[in-house]
Design a protein around this motif. Structure first.
Motif, short mmCIF file in Angstrom:
data_model
loop_
_atom_site.label_atom_id
_atom_site.label_comp_id
_atom_site.label_asym_id
_atom_site.label_seq_id
_atom_site.Cartn_x
_atom_site.Cartn_y
_atom_site.Cartn_z
N SER A 1 -49.43 18.12 -2.99
CA SER A 1 -49.53 17.65 -1.54
C SER A 1 -50.58 16.79 -0.63
O SER A 1 -49.55 16.31 0.71
CB SER A 1 -49.58 19.36 -0.52
OG SER A 1 -49.39 19.28 0.40
N VAL A 2 -51.41 17.06 -0.55
CA VAL A 2 -52.18 15.76 0.41
C VAL A 2 -51.82 14.34 -0.46
O VAL A 2 -51.84 13.48 0.05
CB VAL A 2 -53.55 16.74 -0.17
CG1 VAL A 2 -54.03 14.81 0.13
CG2 VAL A 2 -53.91 16.64 0.45
N GLY A 3 -51.65 14.40 -2.46
CA GLY A 3 -51.10 13.08 -2.77
C GLY A 3 -50.31 12.81 -1.91
O GLY A 3 -49.78 11.64 -1.40
N THR A 4 -48.49 13.65 -2.29
CA THR A 4 -47.30 12.57 -1.52
C THR A 4 -47.78 12.63 0.13
O THR A 4 -46.78 11.73 0.35
CB THR A 4 -46.49 13.94 -1.68
OG1 THR A 4 -46.92 15.00 -1.75
CG2 THR A 4 -45.99 14.21 -3.27
N SER A 5 -48.94 13.64 0.75
CA SER A 5 -48.76 12.88 1.91
C SER A 5 -48.90 11.33 2.11
O SER A 5 -48.77 11.13 3.18
CB SER A 5 -49.48 13.79 2.76
OG SER A 5 -48.43 15.13 2.91
N THR A 6 -49.79 11.27 0.85
CA THR A 6 -50.72 9.30 1.28
C THR A 6 -49.92 8.94 1.37
O THR A 6 -49.42 8.25 2.29
CB THR A 6 -52.06 9.49 0.66
OG1 THR A 6 -53.08 10.73 0.87
CG2 THR A 6 -52.68 8.69 1.06
N LEU A 7 -48.34 9.07 0.57
CA LEU A 7 -47.60 8.14 0.25
C LEU A 7 -46.47 7.80 0.96
O LEU A 7 -45.80 6.74 0.86
CB LEU A 7 -47.06 8.57 -1.23
CG LEU A 7 -47.95 8.18 -2.33
CD1 LEU A 7 -47.45 8.68 -3.85
CD2 LEU A 7 -48.61 6.36 -2.98
N ASP A 8 -46.70 9.21 1.77
CA ASP A 8 -45.35 9.12 2.79
C ASP A 8 -45.90 8.31 3.62
O ASP A 8 -45.03 7.15 4.12
CB ASP A 8 -45.57 10.35 3.69
CG ASP A 8 -44.75 11.67 2.70
OD1 ASP A 8 -43.92 11.39 1.93
OD2 ASP A 8 -44.51 12.83 2.53
N LEU A 9 -47.59 8.09 4.48
CA LEU A 9 -47.99 7.68 5.24
C LEU A 9 -47.82 6.02 4.54
O LEU A 9 -47.30 4.82 5.68
CB LEU A 9 -49.32 7.93 5.53
CG LEU A 9 -49.55 9.11 6.55
CD1 LEU A 9 -50.53 9.91 5.34
CD2 LEU A 9 -49.03 8.53 7.27
N ILE A 10 -48.22 5.65 3.03
CA ILE A 10 -47.73 4.55 2.66
C ILE A 10 -46.43 3.73 2.55
O ILE A 10 -46.26 2.74 3.31
CB ILE A 10 -48.71 3.70 1.41
CG1 ILE A 10 -49.79 4.95 1.27
CG2 ILE A 10 -48.17 3.13 0.59
CD1 ILE A 10 -50.87 4.05 0.23
N ARG A 11 -45.88 4.44 2.70
CA ARG A 11 -44.18 4.00 2.67
C ARG A 11 -43.82 3.80 4.28
O ARG A 11 -42.75 2.85 3.67
CB ARG A 11 -42.80 5.87 1.75
CG ARG A 11 -42.59 5.18 1.38
CD ARG A 11 -41.99 6.28 1.11
NE ARG A 11 -41.42 6.79 -0.67
CZ ARG A 11 -42.53 8.87 -0.87
NH1 ARG A 11 -42.81 8.81 0.13
NH2 ARG A 11 -42.35 8.82 -1.79
N LEU A 12 -44.27 4.30 5.50
CA LEU A 12 -43.93 4.18 6.03
C LEU A 12 -44.19 2.02 6.28
O LEU A 12 -44.04 1.40 7.55
CB LEU A 12 -45.17 4.05 7.88
CG LEU A 12 -44.29 5.89 7.29
CD1 LEU A 12 -45.28 6.24 8.41
CD2 LEU A 12 -42.91 6.20 7.81
N ASN A 13 -45.02 1.93 5.85
CA ASN A 13 -46.07 0.61 6.22
C ASN A 13 -45.85 -0.27 4.15
O ASN A 13 -47.56 -0.36 4.16
CB ASN A 13 -47.39 0.79 6.70
CG ASN A 13 -47.56 -1.65 7.17
OD1 ASN A 13 -47.09 -1.87 7.19
ND2 ASN A 13 -48.61 -1.15 7.94
N PRO A 14 -45.89 -0.52 3.74
CA PRO A 14 -45.73 -0.69 2.34
C PRO A 14 -46.71 -2.11 2.44
O PRO A 14 -47.39 -2.38 1.09
CB PRO A 14 -44.34 -1.18 1.48
CG PRO A 14 -43.05 -0.65 2.54
CD PRO A 14 -43.84 -0.25 3.94
N SER A 15 -45.92 -2.91 3.23
CA SER A 15 -46.74 -4.35 2.68
C SER A 15 -48.01 -4.17 3.16
O SER A 15 -49.07 -4.74 2.62
CB SER A 15 -46.24 -5.29 3.21
OG SER A 15 -46.49 -4.71 4.98
#
Ligand code: NDP
Length: 403
Positions: free
Chosen positions: A31-45
């Motif tokens: 749950s926490v891991g995928t939420s972290t990746l969701d945030l990174i997805r917003l600004n991948p560069s």
């Protein structure tokens, strides 16, 4: 309890400024891991993924590793190695497996590491990251509960950054905002009360796992959801706060706040109280830790107090919810008690989820195991892991005897 002269005292230090931050996520499929990746997805560069880890979900891990071009994907369960290799074929991501590989992943150079493995299983990789002087965002409260002062000392001695991710501790961190602990009168951890806040003792006795994991406000993994239902979660957070924010155990309080809007509060000596508010969405504290000391935008719902209308508060009912009291007694007892408590709780929660014991048996098992023995203060990681392993065996035996 002595107070350090300066706040954070080397525990929290600014992370290095880099144009694109390299990130490792332990517990990436949760749950926490995928939420972290969701945030990174917003600004991948802005981010480069070094390592992603999971325990058994090889396919889910490989999917994430491909999407984020991770350098390494680590599966904790060695039996899932071949599945991970197959799922990563042609991707360019290296596949590692087993407990040693988790430590090797912690050795890789990463500017920021999310510690989101559930349970004491995450302790050794966290300690390795901290001893390497990394920035570690700490979601895994069980690791800090078990290792206590050892983890804080590991961070302090290497100059590592330890950023609290648990919403309450992240709120306290934000409310402290550089103040000296000498100015703090008290810290209040808020608690939603979980799904059984208004249930009678008899109703709780018959509570099923699907009812216990149905948290009214937060979407979380199964283990922490059950901890929220028993309110052992708040007790574990009390121990976590005791180590992260050394204001003295008696100055840390728990207040039930069913709306989960105020995430925690710091009261200063002059009676000024600072609170951090937000929608109950873990992406908010995760974003705070990910960007710290900067801020990044999220897609989380803004806080709409006019619609919420009322914020309410009530005292903790420590008869129906003995967990926080058991945790307070364990930290006061010191030695290996918190590690025993955590291990017994992990085993009891797993047994409840597997339908082997009732909901109220969780606190009974934890108390039984805690009363059984009291090892000396652990001096090193190996001591903690030995206590953890022995307490797990005791809890398993206690469950077998009970059944
Ligand atoms: P989940 O159960 O959703 O995810 C756990 C993650 O850890 C998964 O990636 C899982 O892999 C991995 N994992 C489980 N066991 C092991 C193991 N033995 N070795 C290596 N990896 C393992 O948990 P949450 O995300 O809910 O919680 C993670 C931590 O964050 C917990 O300590 C929790 O208390 C804390 N936390 C969680 C919050 C939340 O909102 N969820 C809020 C605040 C704190 P796999 O998928 O393969 O099983």
């Amino acid at each position: 309890m002595s107070r350090p002269e300066t706040k954070h005292d080397g525990l929290i230090v600014p992370p290095p400024a880099t144009p694109s931050r390299s990130v490792s996520i332990f517990g990436a499929t949760g749950s926490v891991g995928t939420s972290t990746l969701d945030l990174i997805r917003l600004n991948p560069s802005a981010y480069r993924i070094v390592a992603l880890t999971a325990n058994s979900d090889a396919e889910g891990l490989a999917r994430l590793a491909r999407e984020f071009s991770a350098e390494v994907a680590v599966i904790g369960d060695p039996a899932r190695h071949d599945a991970l290799v197959a799922a990563l074929e042609g991707s360019g991501t290296r596949a590692w497996s087993g407990p040693q590989a988790l430590l090797d992943a912690a050795d890789l150079d990463a500017d920021w590491t999310m510690a989101a493995i559930v349970g004491c299983a995450g302790l050794a990789p966290i300690m390795r990251s901290l001893l390497r002087g990394r920035s570690v965002a700490l979601a895994n409260k069980e690791a800090l509960v078990s290792s206590g002062a050892l983890m804080i000392e590991a961070a302090r001695s290497s100059g590592a950054t330890l950023l609290p991710v648990d919403s309450e501790h992240n709120a306290i961190f934000q409310c402290l905002a550089g103040a000296s602990y000498d100015h703090v009168e008290s810290i209040t951890l808020t608690a939603s009360g979980g799904p059984f806040r208004t249930w009678t003792h008899d109703q709780m006795r018959a509570a099923r796992p699907d009812q216990a994991v149905a948290h009214p406000n937060w979407s979380m993994g199964a283990k922490i959801s059950v901890d929220s239902a028993t309110m052992f979660n708040k007790g574990l957070e009390l121990i976590e706060a005791h180590h992260l924010f050394p204001v003295g155990l008696d100055a840390i309080r728990i207040l039930v706040h069913p709306q989960s809007v105020i995430h925690s509060m710091v009261e200063y000596r002059d009676r000024s109280t600072l609170a951090q508010l937000g929608s109950p969405d873990m992406k908010i504290p995760i974003a705070s830790a990910l960007a710290w000391p900067q801020r990044i935008p999220t897609q989380c719902l803004p806080l709409d107090l006019a619609t919420i209308g009322q914020l309410t508060f009530e005292p903790l009912d420590d008869v129906r919810f003995p967990g926080p009291g058991i945790c307070r007694a364990a930290i006061a007892a010191g030695g290996g008690a918190p590690a025993i408590l955590n291990a017994a709780n992990e085993i009891a929660v797993a047994a409840f989820l597997a339908g082997e014991i009732g909901f109220l048996d969780i606190a009974t098992i934890v108390s039984l195991v805690l009363a059984g023995y009291s090892p000396a203060e652990p001096q090193c990681l190996q001591d903690v892991l030995a206590i953890d392993s022995e307490a797990r065996a005791c809890a398993t035996a206690a469950i077998r005897t009970r059944n």
